[in-house]
Scaffold this motif. Structure first.
Motif, PDB file in Angstrom:
ATOM      1  N   ALA A  51       0.831  -1.210   0.000  1.00 38.03           N
ATOM      2  CA  ALA A  51       0.000   0.000   0.000  1.00 38.03           C
ATOM      3  C   ALA A  51       0.865   1.260   0.000  1.00 38.03           C
ATOM      4  O   ALA A  51       0.567   2.227  -0.711  1.00 38.03           O
ATOM      5  CB  ALA A  51      -0.942  -0.001   1.201  1.00 38.03           C
ATOM      6  N   ARG A  52       1.941   1.248   0.762  1.00 35.23           N
ATOM      7  CA  ARG A  52       2.841   2.409   0.814  1.00 35.23           C
ATOM      8  C   ARG A  52       3.514   2.641  -0.541  1.00 35.23           C
ATOM      9  O   ARG A  52       3.603   3.770  -1.014  1.00 35.23           O
ATOM     10  CB  ARG A  52       3.893   2.204   1.898  1.00 35.23           C
ATOM     11  CG  ARG A  52       4.824   3.366   2.024  1.00 35.23           C
ATOM     12  CD  ARG A  52       5.758   3.192   3.204  1.00 35.23           C
ATOM     13  NE  ARG A  52       6.727   4.267   3.204  1.00 35.23           N
ATOM     14  CZ  ARG A  52       7.942   4.167   3.662  1.00 35.23           C
ATOM     15  NH1 ARG A  52       8.343   3.047   4.210  1.00 35.23           N
ATOM     16  NH2 ARG A  52       8.776   5.175   3.619  1.00 35.23           N
ATOM     17  N   LEU A  53       3.981   1.572  -1.165  1.00 35.41           N
ATOM     18  CA  LEU A  53       4.617   1.697  -2.476  1.00 35.41           C
ATOM     19  C   LEU A  53       3.614   2.178  -3.523  1.00 35.41           C
ATOM     20  O   LEU A  53       3.945   3.009  -4.374  1.00 35.41           O
ATOM     21  CB  LEU A  53       5.244   0.375  -2.887  1.00 35.41           C
ATOM     22  CG  LEU A  53       6.482  -0.025  -2.089  1.00 35.41           C
ATOM     23  CD1 LEU A  53       6.884  -1.453  -2.429  1.00 35.41           C
ATOM     24  CD2 LEU A  53       7.629   0.923  -2.349  1.00 35.41           C
ATOM     25  N   LYS A  54       2.389   1.678  -3.453  1.00 31.64           N
ATOM     26  CA  LYS A  54       1.361   2.130  -4.395  1.00 31.64           C
ATOM     27  C   LYS A  54       1.090   3.618  -4.207  1.00 31.64           C
ATOM     28  O   LYS A  54       0.962   4.351  -5.184  1.00 31.64           O
ATOM     29  CB  LYS A  54       0.081   1.320  -4.200  1.00 31.64           C
ATOM     30  CG  LYS A  54      -0.960   1.613  -5.235  1.00 31.64           C
ATOM     31  CD  LYS A  54      -2.143   0.685  -5.110  1.00 31.64           C
ATOM     32  CE  LYS A  54      -3.137   1.000  -6.214  1.00 31.64           C
ATOM     33  NZ  LYS A  54      -4.286   0.118  -6.155  1.00 31.64           N
ATOM     34  N   ALA A  55       1.061   4.070  -2.952  1.00 31.18           N
ATOM     35  CA  ALA A  55       0.852   5.496  -2.674  1.00 31.18           C
ATOM     36  C   ALA A  55       2.016   6.343  -3.195  1.00 31.18           C
ATOM     37  O   ALA A  55       1.824   7.503  -3.572  1.00 31.18           O
ATOM     38  CB  ALA A  55       0.680   5.715  -1.176  1.00 31.18           C
ATOM     39  N   LEU A  56       3.197   5.767  -3.253  1.00 33.23           N
ATOM     40  CA  LEU A  56       4.369   6.470  -3.788  1.00 33.23           C
ATOM     41  C   LEU A  56       4.389   6.465  -5.317  1.00 33.23           C
ATOM     42  O   LEU A  56       5.238   7.109  -5.928  1.00 33.23           O
ATOM     43  CB  LEU A  56       5.659   5.833  -3.266  1.00 33.23           C
ATOM     44  CG  LEU A  56       5.977   6.058  -1.797  1.00 33.23           C
ATOM     45  CD1 LEU A  56       7.152   5.184  -1.381  1.00 33.23           C
ATOM     46  CD2 LEU A  56       6.275   7.525  -1.539  1.00 33.23           C
ATOM     47  N   GLY A  57       3.468   5.731  -5.923  1.00 33.81           N
ATOM     48  CA  GLY A  57       3.388   5.688  -7.379  1.00 33.81           C
ATOM     49  C   GLY A  57       4.108   4.518  -8.015  1.00 33.81           C
ATOM     50  O   GLY A  57       4.246   4.469  -9.233  1.00 33.81           O
ATOM     51  N   VAL A  58       4.548   3.568  -7.223  1.00 31.45           N
ATOM     52  CA  VAL A  58       5.247   2.399  -7.762  1.00 31.45           C
ATOM     53  C   VAL A  58       4.224   1.487  -8.432  1.00 31.45           C
ATOM     54  O   VAL A  58       3.213   1.137  -7.844  1.00 31.45           O
ATOM     55  CB  VAL A  58       6.003   1.644  -6.646  1.00 31.45           C
ATOM     56  CG1 VAL A  58       6.599   0.349  -7.168  1.00 31.45           C
ATOM     57  CG2 VAL A  58       7.076   2.537  -6.054  1.00 31.45           C
ATOM     58  N   ARG A  59       4.510   1.101  -9.664  1.00 37.52           N
ATOM     59  CA  ARG A  59       3.609   0.232 -10.417  1.00 37.52           C
ATOM     60  C   ARG A  59       4.260  -1.084 -10.815  1.00 37.52           C
ATOM     61  O   ARG A  59       3.599  -2.003 -11.273  1.00 37.52           O
ATOM     62  CB  ARG A  59       3.123   0.945 -11.675  1.00 37.52           C
ATOM     63  CG  ARG A  59       2.366   2.218 -11.401  1.00 37.52           C
ATOM     64  CD  ARG A  59       1.015   1.907 -10.773  1.00 37.52           C
ATOM     65  NE  ARG A  59       0.320   3.124 -10.403  1.00 37.52           N
ATOM     66  CZ  ARG A  59       0.117   3.518  -9.158  1.00 37.52           C
ATOM     67  NH1 ARG A  59       0.539   2.783  -8.156  1.00 37.52           N
ATOM     68  NH2 ARG A  59      -0.508   4.622  -8.899  1.00 37.52           N
ATOM     69  N   LEU A  60       5.575  -1.188 -10.652  1.00 41.25           N
ATOM     70  CA  LEU A  60       6.302  -2.382 -11.083  1.00 41.25           C
ATOM     71  C   LEU A  60       7.466  -2.629 -10.143  1.00 41.25           C
ATOM     72  O   LEU A  60       8.159  -1.695  -9.754  1.00 41.25           O
ATOM     73  CB  LEU A  60       6.825  -2.196 -12.508  1.00 41.25           C
ATOM     74  CG  LEU A  60       7.660  -3.309 -13.103  1.00 41.25           C
ATOM     75  CD1 LEU A  60       6.788  -4.518 -13.400  1.00 41.25           C
ATOM     76  CD2 LEU A  60       8.341  -2.833 -14.381  1.00 41.25           C
ATOM     77  N   VAL A  61       7.667  -3.897  -9.768  1.00 46.82           N
ATOM     78  CA  VAL A  61       8.804  -4.285  -8.933  1.00 46.82           C
ATOM     79  C   VAL A  61       9.633  -5.282  -9.714  1.00 46.82           C
ATOM     80  O   VAL A  61       9.105  -6.258 -10.257  1.00 46.82           O
ATOM     81  CB  VAL A  61       8.333  -4.913  -7.602  1.00 46.82           C
ATOM     82  CG1 VAL A  61       9.503  -5.462  -6.805  1.00 46.82           C
ATOM     83  CG2 VAL A  61       7.555  -3.897  -6.780  1.00 46.82           C
ATOM     84  N   VAL A  62      10.937  -5.047  -9.787  1.00 53.50           N
ATOM     85  CA  VAL A  62      11.852  -5.961 -10.455  1.00 53.50           C
ATOM     86  C   VAL A  62      12.725  -6.598  -9.383  1.00 53.50           C
ATOM     87  O   VAL A  62      13.412  -5.902  -8.644  1.00 53.50           O
ATOM     88  CB  VAL A  62      12.745  -5.224 -11.480  1.00 53.50           C
ATOM     89  CG1 VAL A  62      13.741  -6.174 -12.102  1.00 53.50           C
ATOM     90  CG2 VAL A  62      11.896  -4.552 -12.531  1.00 53.50           C
ATOM     91  N   ASN A  63      12.661  -7.916  -9.277  1.00 56.04           N
ATOM     92  CA  ASN A  63      13.449  -8.648  -8.284  1.00 56.04           C
ATOM     93  C   ASN A  63      14.752  -9.116  -8.936  1.00 56.04           C
ATOM     94  O   ASN A  63      14.724  -9.869  -9.901  1.00 56.04           O
ATOM     95  CB  ASN A  63      12.643  -9.831  -7.772  1.00 56.04           C
ATOM     96  CG  ASN A  63      13.323 -10.562  -6.652  1.00 56.04           C
ATOM     97  OD1 ASN A  63      14.495 -10.375  -6.398  1.00 56.04           O
ATOM     98  ND2 ASN A  63      12.575 -11.417  -5.989  1.00 56.04           N
ATOM     99  N   MET A  64      15.883  -8.697  -8.388  1.00 58.28           N
ATOM    100  CA  MET A  64      17.181  -9.042  -8.964  1.00 58.28           C
ATOM    101  C   MET A  64      17.832 -10.232  -8.276  1.00 58.28           C
ATOM    102  O   MET A  64      18.992 -10.566  -8.552  1.00 58.28           O
ATOM    103  CB  MET A  64      18.117  -7.833  -8.879  1.00 58.28           C
ATOM    104  CG  MET A  64      17.593  -6.595  -9.581  1.00 58.28           C
ATOM    105  SD  MET A  64      17.494  -6.787 -11.339  1.00 58.28           S
ATOM    106  CE  MET A  64      19.211  -6.697 -11.767  1.00 58.28           C
ATOM    107  N   CYS A  65      17.110 -10.888  -7.375  1.00 55.70           N
ATOM    108  CA  CYS A  65      17.669 -12.039  -6.666  1.00 55.70           C
ATOM    109  C   CYS A  65      17.769 -13.236  -7.604  1.00 55.70           C
ATOM    110  O   CYS A  65      16.891 -13.465  -8.429  1.00 55.70           O
ATOM    111  CB  CYS A  65      16.797 -12.419  -5.481  1.00 55.70           C
ATOM    112  SG  CYS A  65      16.726 -11.147  -4.227  1.00 55.70           S
ATOM    113  N   ALA A  66      18.826 -13.989  -7.438  1.00 54.96           N
ATOM    114  CA  ALA A  66      19.012 -15.166  -8.295  1.00 54.96           C
ATOM    115  C   ALA A  66      18.385 -16.389  -7.671  1.00 54.96           C
ATOM    116  O   ALA A  66      18.178 -16.511  -6.534  1.00 54.96           O
ATOM    117  CB  ALA A  66      20.508 -15.427  -8.487  1.00 54.96           C
TER     118      ALA A  66
END
Length: 66
Positions: A51-66
């Motif tokens: 919810a906090r990320l959505k409020a900040l305007g984040v629409r996509l998360v890219v996970n760089m973990c292998a």
């Protein structure tokens, strides 16, 4: 069967998450940092962060973990 290296990674992973949460909670680290107006770089979001990320305007998360 898992290799000793794989087992060690699994054993050490959770304490590092706890250490990160502690450092952020104490205000010594920030969970996320804006790189520019479009990129927010930081640790993997948890369920409570959505919810906090959505409020900040984040629409996509890219996970760089292998």
């Amino acid at each position: 069967m898992s290799s000793p290296r794989t087992i060690l990674r699994r054993v050490l992973f959770r304490p590092t998450l706890l250490a990160s949460d502690l450092m952020c909670g104490l205000g010594l680290w920030r969970r996320w940092n804006w790189i520019d107006e479009y990129v927010l770089l930081g640790q993997a979001p948890r369920r409570g962060d959505v919810a906090r990320l959505k409020a900040l305007g984040v629409r996509l998360v890219v996970n760089m973990c292998a």
